[in-house]
Motif scaffolding. Structure first.
Motif, PDB file in Angstrom:
ATOM      1  N   ILE A 106       0.827  -1.210   0.000  1.00  0.00           N
ATOM      2  CA  ILE A 106       0.000   0.000   0.000  1.00  0.00           C
ATOM      3  C   ILE A 106       0.862   1.262   0.000  1.00  0.00           C
ATOM      4  CG2 ILE A 106      -1.637   1.344   1.387  1.00  0.00           C
ATOM      5  CD1 ILE A 106      -2.905  -1.263   2.249  1.00  0.00           C
ATOM      6  N   PHE A 107       1.955   1.238   0.768  1.00  0.00           N
ATOM      7  CA  PHE A 107       2.781   2.446   0.887  1.00  0.00           C
ATOM      8  C   PHE A 107       3.531   2.734  -0.410  1.00  0.00           C
ATOM      9  CE2 PHE A 107       2.576   0.236   5.026  1.00  0.00           C
ATOM     10  CZ  PHE A 107       1.738   1.130   5.669  1.00  0.00           C
ATOM     11  N   ALA A 108       4.004   1.677  -1.078  1.00  0.00           N
ATOM     12  CA  ALA A 108       4.663   1.869  -2.371  1.00  0.00           C
ATOM     13  C   ALA A 108       3.657   2.355  -3.413  1.00  0.00           C
ATOM     14  CB  ALA A 108       5.320   0.567  -2.824  1.00  0.00           C
ATOM     15  N   LYS A 109       2.429   1.798  -3.364  1.00  0.00           N
ATOM     16  CA  LYS A 109       1.399   2.232  -4.304  1.00  0.00           C
ATOM     17  C   LYS A 109       1.044   3.703  -4.079  1.00  0.00           C
ATOM     18  CE  LYS A 109      -2.032  -0.617  -5.015  1.00  0.00           C
ATOM     19  NZ  LYS A 109      -3.327  -1.347  -4.861  1.00  0.00           N
ATOM     20  N   LYS A 110       0.982   4.116  -2.813  1.00  0.00           N
ATOM     21  CA  LYS A 110       0.678   5.520  -2.497  1.00  0.00           C
ATOM     22  C   LYS A 110       1.754   6.451  -3.059  1.00  0.00           C
ATOM     23  CE  LYS A 110       0.321   8.592   1.502  1.00  0.00           C
ATOM     24  NZ  LYS A 110       0.374   8.659   2.994  1.00  0.00           N
ATOM     25  N   ARG A 111       3.020   6.099  -2.872  1.00  0.00           N
ATOM     26  CA  ARG A 111       4.107   6.934  -3.398  1.00  0.00           C
ATOM     27  C   ARG A 111       4.044   7.003  -4.923  1.00  0.00           C
ATOM     28  NH1 ARG A 111       7.029   4.097   0.630  1.00  0.00           N
ATOM     29  NH2 ARG A 111       7.836   2.653  -0.935  1.00  0.00           N
ATOM     30  N   ARG A 112       3.738   5.864  -5.547  1.00  0.00           N
ATOM     31  CA  ARG A 112       3.694   5.817  -7.011  1.00  0.00           C
ATOM     32  C   ARG A 112       2.545   6.679  -7.555  1.00  0.00           C
ATOM     33  NH1 ARG A 112       3.694   0.856  -7.232  1.00  0.00           N
ATOM     34  NH2 ARG A 112       1.481   0.406  -7.557  1.00  0.00           N
ATOM     35  N   VAL A 113       1.369   6.577  -6.941  1.00  0.00           N
ATOM     36  CA  VAL A 113       0.217   7.358  -7.405  1.00  0.00           C
ATOM     37  C   VAL A 113       0.453   8.846  -7.191  1.00  0.00           C
ATOM     38  CG1 VAL A 113      -2.245   7.813  -7.020  1.00  0.00           C
ATOM     39  CG2 VAL A 113      -1.407   5.464  -7.044  1.00  0.00           C
ATOM     40  N   MET A 114       1.027   9.217  -6.040  1.00  0.00           N
ATOM     41  CA  MET A 114       1.275  10.630  -5.753  1.00  0.00           C
ATOM     42  C   MET A 114       2.308  11.214  -6.713  1.00  0.00           C
ATOM     43  SD  MET A 114       1.173  10.726  -1.563  1.00  0.00           S
ATOM     44  CE  MET A 114       1.326  12.509  -1.488  1.00  0.00           C
ATOM     45  N   ALA A 115       3.314  10.404  -7.082  1.00  0.00           N
ATOM     46  CA  ALA A 115       4.319  10.874  -8.042  1.00  0.00           C
ATOM     47  C   ALA A 115       3.687  11.096  -9.415  1.00  0.00           C
ATOM     48  CB  ALA A 115       5.456   9.870  -8.132  1.00  0.00           C
ATOM     49  N   ARG A 116       2.821  10.168  -9.830  1.00  0.00           N
ATOM     50  CA  ARG A 116       2.139  10.332 -11.124  1.00  0.00           C
ATOM     51  C   ARG A 116       1.206  11.540 -11.110  1.00  0.00           C
ATOM     52  NH1 ARG A 116      -0.961   5.423 -13.322  1.00  0.00           N
ATOM     53  NH2 ARG A 116      -1.032   6.810 -15.132  1.00  0.00           N
ATOM     54  N   VAL A 142      -6.847  16.190 -17.883  1.00  0.00           N
ATOM     55  CA  VAL A 142      -7.856  16.438 -16.855  1.00  0.00           C
ATOM     56  C   VAL A 142      -8.505  15.126 -16.428  1.00  0.00           C
ATOM     57  CG1 VAL A 142     -10.097  17.502 -16.390  1.00  0.00           C
ATOM     58  CG2 VAL A 142      -8.326  18.810 -17.570  1.00  0.00           C
ATOM     59  N   GLU A 143      -8.849  14.272 -17.405  1.00  0.00           N
ATOM     60  CA  GLU A 143      -9.452  12.968 -17.091  1.00  0.00           C
ATOM     61  C   GLU A 143      -8.480  12.076 -16.336  1.00  0.00           C
ATOM     62  OE1 GLU A 143     -12.602  12.051 -17.457  1.00  0.00           O
ATOM     63  OE2 GLU A 143     -12.951  14.113 -18.127  1.00  0.00           O
ATOM     64  N   LEU A 144      -7.199  12.121 -16.736  1.00  0.00           N
ATOM     65  CA  LEU A 144      -6.190  11.321 -16.047  1.00  0.00           C
ATOM     66  C   LEU A 144      -6.014  11.791 -14.609  1.00  0.00           C
ATOM     67  CD1 LEU A 144      -4.039   9.137 -16.062  1.00  0.00           C
ATOM     68  CD2 LEU A 144      -2.425  10.791 -17.032  1.00  0.00           C
ATOM     69  N   GLU A 145      -6.064  13.106 -14.401  1.00  0.00           N
ATOM     70  CA  GLU A 145      -5.946  13.643 -13.039  1.00  0.00           C
ATOM     71  C   GLU A 145      -7.106  13.153 -12.172  1.00  0.00           C
ATOM     72  OE1 GLU A 145      -5.401  17.938 -10.779  1.00  0.00           O
ATOM     73  OE2 GLU A 145      -6.709  17.780 -12.524  1.00  0.00           O
ATOM     74  N   LYS A 146      -8.338  13.163 -12.715  1.00  0.00           N
ATOM     75  CA  LYS A 146      -9.499  12.686 -11.967  1.00  0.00           C
ATOM     76  C   LYS A 146      -9.351  11.212 -11.604  1.00  0.00           C
ATOM     77  CE  LYS A 146     -12.887  15.890 -13.998  1.00  0.00           C
ATOM     78  NZ  LYS A 146     -14.097  15.995 -14.843  1.00  0.00           N
ATOM     79  N   ALA A 147      -8.866  10.410 -12.559  1.00  0.00           N
ATOM     80  CA  ALA A 147      -8.688   8.979 -12.299  1.00  0.00           C
ATOM     81  C   ALA A 147      -7.637   8.740 -11.212  1.00  0.00           C
ATOM     82  CB  ALA A 147      -8.288   8.265 -13.591  1.00  0.00           C
ATOM     83  N   LEU A 148      -6.542   9.513 -11.263  1.00  0.00           N
ATOM     84  CA  LEU A 148      -5.486   9.363 -10.252  1.00  0.00           C
ATOM     85  C   LEU A 148      -5.967   9.839  -8.881  1.00  0.00           C
ATOM     86  CD1 LEU A 148      -2.348  10.482 -12.293  1.00  0.00           C
ATOM     87  CD2 LEU A 148      -2.860   8.182 -11.459  1.00  0.00           C
ATOM     88  N   GLN A 149      -6.810  10.872  -8.844  1.00  0.00           N
ATOM     89  CA  GLN A 149      -7.365  11.334  -7.571  1.00  0.00           C
ATOM     90  C   GLN A 149      -8.241  10.255  -6.949  1.00  0.00           C
ATOM     91  OE1 GLN A 149      -6.744  13.798  -5.730  1.00  0.00           O
ATOM     92  NE2 GLN A 149      -6.152  15.598  -6.899  1.00  0.00           N
ATOM     93  N   GLU A 153      -7.978   7.022  -7.504  1.00  0.00           N
ATOM     94  CA  GLU A 153      -7.079   5.946  -7.076  1.00  0.00           C
ATOM     95  C   GLU A 153      -6.374   6.308  -5.781  1.00  0.00           C
ATOM     96  OE1 GLU A 153      -3.397   3.196  -8.848  1.00  0.00           O
ATOM     97  OE2 GLU A 153      -4.356   4.735 -10.112  1.00  0.00           O
ATOM     98  N   LEU A 154      -5.968   7.579  -5.644  1.00  0.00           N
ATOM     99  CA  LEU A 154      -5.305   8.020  -4.414  1.00  0.00           C
ATOM    100  C   LEU A 154      -6.254   7.954  -3.227  1.00  0.00           C
ATOM    101  CD1 LEU A 154      -2.829   9.199  -2.992  1.00  0.00           C
ATOM    102  CD2 LEU A 154      -3.636  11.484  -3.640  1.00  0.00           C
ATOM    103  N   ASP A 155      -7.523   8.351  -3.430  1.00  0.00           N
ATOM    104  CA  ASP A 155      -8.508   8.265  -2.354  1.00  0.00           C
ATOM    105  C   ASP A 155      -8.680   6.822  -1.882  1.00  0.00           C
ATOM    106  OD1 ASP A 155      -9.071  10.933  -2.126  1.00  0.00           O
ATOM    107  OD2 ASP A 155     -10.785  10.903  -3.488  1.00  0.00           O
ATOM    108  N   GLU A 156      -8.704   5.892  -2.817  1.00  0.00           N
ATOM    109  CA  GLU A 156      -8.851   4.474  -2.471  1.00  0.00           C
ATOM    110  C   GLU A 156      -7.644   3.979  -1.672  1.00  0.00           C
ATOM    111  OE1 GLU A 156      -9.330   0.144  -4.702  1.00  0.00           O
ATOM    112  OE2 GLU A 156      -9.641   2.001  -5.838  1.00  0.00           O
ATOM    113  N   VAL A 157      -6.439   4.374  -2.111  1.00  0.00           N
ATOM    114  CA  VAL A 157      -5.221   3.960  -1.405  1.00  0.00           C
ATOM    115  C   VAL A 157      -5.179   4.576  -0.011  1.00  0.00           C
ATOM    116  CG1 VAL A 157      -2.710   4.097  -1.398  1.00  0.00           C
ATOM    117  CG2 VAL A 157      -3.910   3.572  -3.511  1.00  0.00           C
ATOM    118  N   LEU A 158      -5.585   5.846   0.119  1.00  0.00           N
ATOM    119  CA  LEU A 158      -5.599   6.496   1.436  1.00  0.00           C
ATOM    120  C   LEU A 158      -6.592   5.830   2.373  1.00  0.00           C
ATOM    121  CD1 LEU A 158      -5.359  10.271   0.420  1.00  0.00           C
ATOM    122  CD2 LEU A 158      -3.573   8.863   1.452  1.00  0.00           C
ATOM    123  N   ASN A 159      -7.737   5.409   1.843  1.00  0.00           N
ATOM    124  CA  ASN A 159      -8.703   4.675   2.663  1.00  0.00           C
ATOM    125  C   ASN A 159      -8.127   3.350   3.140  1.00  0.00           C
ATOM    126  OD1 ASN A 159     -10.826   6.523   2.630  1.00  0.00           O
ATOM    127  ND2 ASN A 159     -11.598   5.770   0.670  1.00  0.00           N
TER     128      ASN A 159
END
Length: 357
Positions: A136-146, A163-170, A172-178
């Motif tokens: 989870i922690f590696a995935k969080k760093r990877r998503v935040m970097a992207r 813009v669409e890619l940013e929404k998708a990454l947001q 994904e980041l919310d899911e990882v943070l949860n």
């Protein structure tokens, strides 16, 4: 996800239970809200236990009116009660990962013996967790970097695709943070419902502090020498508990002297009830009396796992417990436990300054 809300105007009507089953068959709801049931207390529980949902919350009636029920399927949604009054039920609801219940069904579908199903589930769940979540922690760093890279690119060259890619990454980041929040909340073993949402830093600090406080780096042995090696500390503690729970007496004679009038005794009815077979209701009540996410046993399964998937695993649990009462023996795999030493004083240095749990 389907949710049905129904003002039934009385749950004691003869057709009520059949109507609920028909609604479930046609609409397959994950949750059912039933209003104006006009039934509360134990009677409400008796009715909901016969309905095709494995979890329920009831409110008390107001005279001959009211009565609110919330029913749900625990393999599809996670419901956390927040507050309940006679007229309101407040909960938080989160969708389950639908692939995980399949792991449980697969393990329990091949055998009804609890020890073999638990072993298979543990292996399959470990593989599922690695493939499904990874680190989870590696995935969080990877998503935040992207996300950081996309936002920089948007500042220089805005486009609809970015813009669409940013929404998708947001998302994904919310899911990882949860997931991170749930991980640290579980590790910290504190009530996150009281302390607020996504307070990850608090949970992380709580976990680290508890681990440092409970860590045993050295102990004094019986002759006052310090033991530093982990293997030696483990052996010293194990030997101490082995002596504590071992006796040289092979048998003890039962001596029943005369009873005094003030002495507590069992009535004939109470005594006879001890010989009655344990019931499913008693087993389920005992399981639900355990806090869901207290420390698990060596198999890693909390009481919350069995509560949440009772519809799948309940049969094997009931069968194993009934067998224990019938044979008066507890199988070895159920008798395994983890011994945790809780310090009785600050900075303890001797074995007897810890409490074994």
């Amino acid at each position: 996800m389907n949710i049905i809300a129904w003002n039934c105007r009385g749950a004691l009507k003869p057709e009520f239970q059949n109507h609920v089953r028909e609604l479930v068959q046609h609409h397959n709801p994950a949750m059912l809200i039933v209003m104006e049931t006009r039934v509360g207390g134990d009677r409400a529980k008796e009715i909901t236990d016969r309905l095709p949902f494995d979890e329920a919350i009831h409110t008390e009636t107001i005279g001959y009116a009211g009565g609110l029920w919330l029913l749900w399927k625990s393999d599809r949604v996670i419901v956390k009660p927040l507050a309940t009054t006679e007229q309101e039920i407040h909960v938080s609801v989160k969708l389950n990962d639908l692939s995980f219940p399949n792991i449980v069904r697969d393990a329990w579908g091949q055998s009804n013996r609890l020890n073999t199903t638990v072993e298979k589930f543990t292996r399959d769940a470990t593989t599922w967790n690695r493939d499904h979540f990874g680190n989870i922690f590696a995935k969080k760093r990877r998503v935040m970097a992207r996300l950081d890279g996309v936002q920089k690119a948007l500042g220089e060259r805005p486009s609809d695709s970015l813009v669409e890619l940013e929404k998708a990454l947001q998302r994904e980041l919310d899911e990882v943070l949860n997931q991170e929040q749930e991980l640290w909340a579980l590790k910290s073993r504190v009530n996150w419902m009281i302390l607020g949402d996504r307070n990850t830093s608090f949970f992380h600090v709580s976990t680290i502090v508890r681990r440092r406080r409970n860590r045993i780096s050295c102990l004094k042995n019986s002759v006052g020498e310090w033991i530093h090696e982990e293997a030696q500390i483990m052996s010293f503690i194990r030997e101490g508990f082995a002596k504590l729970y071992t006796t040289s007496h092979l048998e003890a004679k039962l001596h029943l002297g005369p009873t005094s009038p003030w002495q507590a005794t069992l009535s004939d009815m109470e005594r006879d009830s001890l010989y009655e077979p344990v019931t499913v209701e008693e087993i389920k009540s005992a399981l639900w009396s355990i806090k869901a996410f207290k420390a698990p046993g060596p198999d890693g399964l909390h009481a919350g796992f069995f509560q949440r998937f009772w519809m799948i695993v309940g049969g094997s649990v009931v069968e194993e417990i009934k067998k224990c009462f019938e044979t008066k023996k507890i199988p070895e795999f159920l008798n395994k436990t983890n011994v945790a030493l809780i310090p009785k004083i600050h900075s303890p240095d001797l074995r007897n300054t810890h409490i074994g749990l």
